[in-house]
Design a protein around this motif. Structure first.
Motif, PDB file in Angstrom:
ATOM      1  N   ALA A   1       0.854  -1.190   0.000  1.00 13.88           N
ATOM      2  CA  ALA A   1       0.000   0.000   0.000  1.00 13.88           C
ATOM      3  C   ALA A   1       0.883   1.230   0.000  1.00 13.88           C
ATOM      4  N   ASN A   2       0.265   2.352  -0.333  1.00 14.20           N
ATOM      5  CA  ASN A   2       0.961   3.634  -0.351  1.00 14.20           C
ATOM      6  C   ASN A   2       0.094   4.641   0.388  1.00 14.20           C
ATOM      7  N   ALA A   3       0.555   5.084   1.545  1.00 13.69           N
ATOM      8  CA  ALA A   3      -0.210   6.008   2.385  1.00 13.69           C
ATOM      9  C   ALA A   3       0.567   7.311   2.532  1.00 13.69           C
ATOM     10  N   SER A   4      -0.099   8.418   2.217  1.00 15.28           N
ATOM     11  CA  SER A   4       0.551   9.729   2.254  1.00 15.28           C
ATOM     12  C   SER A   4      -0.260  10.660   3.144  1.00 15.28           C
ATOM     13  N   TYR A   5       0.424  11.341   4.083  1.00 14.31           N
ATOM     14  CA  TYR A   5      -0.243  12.218   5.041  1.00 14.31           C
ATOM     15  C   TYR A   5       0.395  13.610   4.984  1.00 14.31           C
ATOM     16  N   ARG A   6      -0.478  14.615   4.899  1.00 12.54           N
ATOM     17  CA  ARG A   6      -0.019  16.005   4.981  1.00 12.54           C
ATOM     18  C   ARG A   6      -0.797  16.671   6.103  1.00 12.54           C
ATOM     19  N   ILE A   7      -0.073  17.144   7.104  1.00 12.07           N
ATOM     20  CA  ILE A   7      -0.680  17.735   8.289  1.00 12.07           C
ATOM     21  C   ILE A   7      -0.254  19.193   8.377  1.00 12.07           C
TER      22      ILE A   7
ATOM     23  N   ASN B   1      -1.053  17.299  17.130  1.00  7.87           N
ATOM     24  CA  ASN B   1      -1.268  16.145  16.254  1.00  7.87           C
ATOM     25  C   ASN B   1      -0.376  14.989  16.669  1.00  7.87           C
ATOM     26  N   GLU B   2      -0.956  13.797  16.662  1.00 12.26           N
ATOM     27  CA  GLU B   2      -0.201  12.574  16.949  1.00 12.26           C
ATOM     28  C   GLU B   2      -0.494  11.565  15.855  1.00 12.26           C
ATOM     29  N   LEU B   3       0.552  11.008  15.262  1.00 11.95           N
ATOM     30  CA  LEU B   3       0.381   9.996  14.222  1.00 11.95           C
ATOM     31  C   LEU B   3       1.229   8.780  14.550  1.00 11.95           C
ATOM     32  N   GLY B   4       0.562   7.623  14.634  1.00 11.66           N
ATOM     33  CA  GLY B   4       1.255   6.365  14.841  1.00 11.66           C
ATOM     34  C   GLY B   4       0.964   5.436  13.675  1.00 11.66           C
ATOM     35  N   GLY B   5       1.996   4.856  13.093  1.00 11.79           N
ATOM     36  CA  GLY B   5       1.802   3.984  11.940  1.00 11.79           C
ATOM     37  C   GLY B   5       2.662   2.744  12.007  1.00 11.79           C
ATOM     38  N   VAL B   6       2.188   1.686  11.353  1.00 10.11           N
ATOM     39  CA  VAL B   6       2.947   0.443  11.284  1.00 10.11           C
ATOM     40  C   VAL B   6       2.689  -0.213   9.933  1.00 10.11           C
ATOM     41  N   PHE B   7       3.741  -0.814   9.368  1.00 11.19           N
ATOM     42  CA  PHE B   7       3.539  -1.614   8.156  1.00 11.19           C
ATOM     43  C   PHE B   7       4.213  -2.972   8.323  1.00 11.19           C
ATOM     44  N   LEU B   8       3.556  -4.007   7.772  1.00 16.68           N
ATOM     45  CA  LEU B   8       4.062  -5.375   7.771  1.00 16.68           C
ATOM     46  C   LEU B   8       4.134  -5.833   6.323  1.00 16.68           C
ATOM     47  N   ALA B   9       5.343  -6.069   5.825  1.00 15.12           N
ATOM     48  CA  ALA B   9       5.531  -6.407   4.422  1.00 15.12           C
ATOM     49  C   ALA B   9       6.145  -7.798   4.307  1.00 15.12           C
ATOM     50  N   ALA B  10       5.485  -8.673   3.542  1.00 10.63           N
ATOM     51  CA  ALA B  10       5.956 -10.053   3.357  1.00 10.63           C
ATOM     52  C   ALA B  10       6.125 -10.337   1.865  1.00 10.63           C
ATOM     53  N   GLY B  11       6.829 -11.432   1.550  1.00 13.85           N
ATOM     54  CA  GLY B  11       6.978 -11.834   0.152  1.00 13.85           C
ATOM     55  C   GLY B  11       7.612 -10.749  -0.676  1.00 13.85           C
ATOM     56  N   ASN B  12       6.897 -10.330  -1.744  1.00 13.85           N
ATOM     57  CA  ASN B  12       7.378  -9.257  -2.616  1.00 13.85           C
ATOM     58  C   ASN B  12       6.585  -7.965  -2.422  1.00 13.85           C
ATOM     59  N   GLU B  13       5.971  -7.809  -1.282  1.00 13.54           N
ATOM     60  CA  GLU B  13       5.147  -6.626  -1.037  1.00 13.54           C
ATOM     61  C   GLU B  13       6.001  -5.362  -0.913  1.00 13.54           C
ATOM     62  N   HIS B  14       5.323  -4.225  -1.139  1.00 15.57           N
ATOM     63  CA  HIS B  14       5.997  -2.929  -1.088  1.00 15.57           C
ATOM     64  C   HIS B  14       5.091  -1.965  -0.334  1.00 15.57           C
TER      65      HIS B  14
ATOM     66  N   VAL C   1       4.668   1.824   1.522  1.00 15.38           N
ATOM     67  CA  VAL C   1       5.212   3.181   1.518  1.00 15.38           C
ATOM     68  C   VAL C   1       4.385   4.058   2.449  1.00 15.38           C
ATOM     69  N   VAL C   2       5.053   4.774   3.334  1.00 17.72           N
ATOM     70  CA  VAL C   2       4.400   5.766   4.188  1.00 17.72           C
ATOM     71  C   VAL C   2       5.132   7.091   4.015  1.00 17.72           C
ATOM     72  N   LYS C   3       4.376   8.127   3.624  1.00 19.22           N
ATOM     73  CA  LYS C   3       4.933   9.468   3.473  1.00 19.22           C
ATOM     74  C   LYS C   3       4.215  10.409   4.429  1.00 19.22           C
ATOM     75  N   LEU C   4       4.975  11.326   5.014  1.00 19.10           N
ATOM     76  CA  LEU C   4       4.401  12.223   6.010  1.00 19.10           C
ATOM     77  C   LEU C   4       5.052  13.597   5.925  1.00 19.10           C
ATOM     78  N   ARG C   5       4.217  14.626   5.873  1.00 18.97           N
ATOM     79  CA  ARG C   5       4.709  16.000   5.979  1.00 18.97           C
ATOM     80  C   ARG C   5       3.887  16.700   7.052  1.00 18.97           C
TER      81      ARG C   5
ATOM     82  N   GLU D   1       9.200   1.628   2.908  1.00 18.39           N
ATOM     83  CA  GLU D   1       9.746   2.977   2.780  1.00 18.39           C
ATOM     84  C   GLU D   1       9.014   3.924   3.723  1.00 18.39           C
ATOM     85  N   PHE D   2       9.777   4.782   4.376  1.00 16.54           N
ATOM     86  CA  PHE D   2       9.195   5.879   5.134  1.00 16.54           C
ATOM     87  C   PHE D   2       9.940   7.152   4.791  1.00 16.54           C
ATOM     88  N   CYS D   3       9.177   8.194   4.441  1.00 13.12           N
ATOM     89  CA  CYS D   3       9.762   9.505   4.174  1.00 13.12           C
ATOM     90  C   CYS D   3       8.966  10.524   4.973  1.00 13.12           C
TER      91      CYS D   3
END
Length: 273
Positions: A105-111, A120-133, A135-139, A164-166
């Protein structure tokens, strides 16, 4: 335990392009695979919102918090969705975001913190298996003085998966007395998995408290050894460590039955890592 669709079926539907919240809503709202959703919280209003992504689609969500409003958003990805979330906060507003990516998945947040004493409080987690990709982006934009933000993103990748986290914290010249924290912690479960993390600070004010940090490493070998000495197998010890790592984020979602269901889904995903 109830499934996530069963749980959110009991919530009020957040159908339509605009959801206007005028008072204190005790019952959560839920939206499944929304294309476009705009949430407007009036001054002093409060609500909890759940967004579930079950299809490989593109979605956009806008949260607008008036003065003193409080919103809590829990976002769960079980399919390869592309989601953009924009949050605009006025003075003394409070917003808590919890996001869990249990598939590619690709999740993008602009605050944007646009009023004094916004938080503001943001908590995130990603679990990637196999060939998964995943992406979490945050500004996070501190656009005025006296605001606070705290973001913490955790990632786990196994197989040949990529995470990926940016993240960027922007502090405007007028945003004195900003308090901003950003942290990214990640675990690799195989030699072929890869996680990249880029926490950044862009600061133009001088009276601020800003911090960021990032780690990418293996599992805690000493903790696993400790658990194995107490009768657990290596697989059980590894699973418990990952569940604790992930659960620290998920349990903050604020809706108890939903937290339990997400943890159950995460535990099943951990078995595939």
């Amino acid at each position: 335990m109830e499934t996530i669709p069963d749980i959110i079926r009991g919530f009020r539907a957040a159908d339509g392009e605009v959801l206007r919240i005028a008072g204190a809503e005790a019952e959560p709202f839920a939206a499944v695979d929304p294309r476009h959703l705009r949430v407007e919280a009036a001054a002093g209003a409060s609500a909890r919102i759940v967004v579930l992504h079950t299809a490989p689609d593109v979605s956009s969500l806008t949260l607008t918090l008036a003065e003193g409003a409080q919103l809590e958003l829990t976002e769960l990805f079980t399919a390869e969705a592309f989601a953009e979330v924009s949050v605009k906060q006025a003075a003394r507003s409070r917003c808590r975001l919890t996001t869990a990516l249990l598939s590619s998945a690709n999740a993008s947040y602009r605050i944007d913190l646009d009023g004094a004493d916004a938080e503001n409080e943001l908590g995130g987690v990603f679990l990637a298996a196999g060939n998964e990709h995943c992406v979490v982006k945050l500004r996070t934009g501190h656009n005025v003085a006296d605001c606070r933000s705290n973001s913490y993103i955790k990632g786990v990748a196994g197989g040949q998966a990529v995470g990926e986290f940016c993240g960027l914290v922007y502090v405007a010249p007028a945003a004195q007395r900003t308090d901003a924290r950003q942290q990214s912690r990640n675990i690799l479960l195989s030699e072929t998995a890869r996680i990249t993390t880029q926490p950044q600070l862009e600061i133009y004010a001088d009276d601020v408290k800003c911090s960021h940090g990032a780690t990418v490493g293996q599992m805690d070998a000493e903790a696993i050894l400790y658990m194995r000495q107490r009768g657990l197998s290596e697989a059980q010890a590894r699973r418990l460590q990952i569940e604790g790592f992930v659960g620290d984020v998920v349990t903050r979602c604020g809706i108890e039955p939903l937290c339990g269901a997400i943890l159950e889904r995460a535990a099943a995903k951990i078995e595939t890592l």
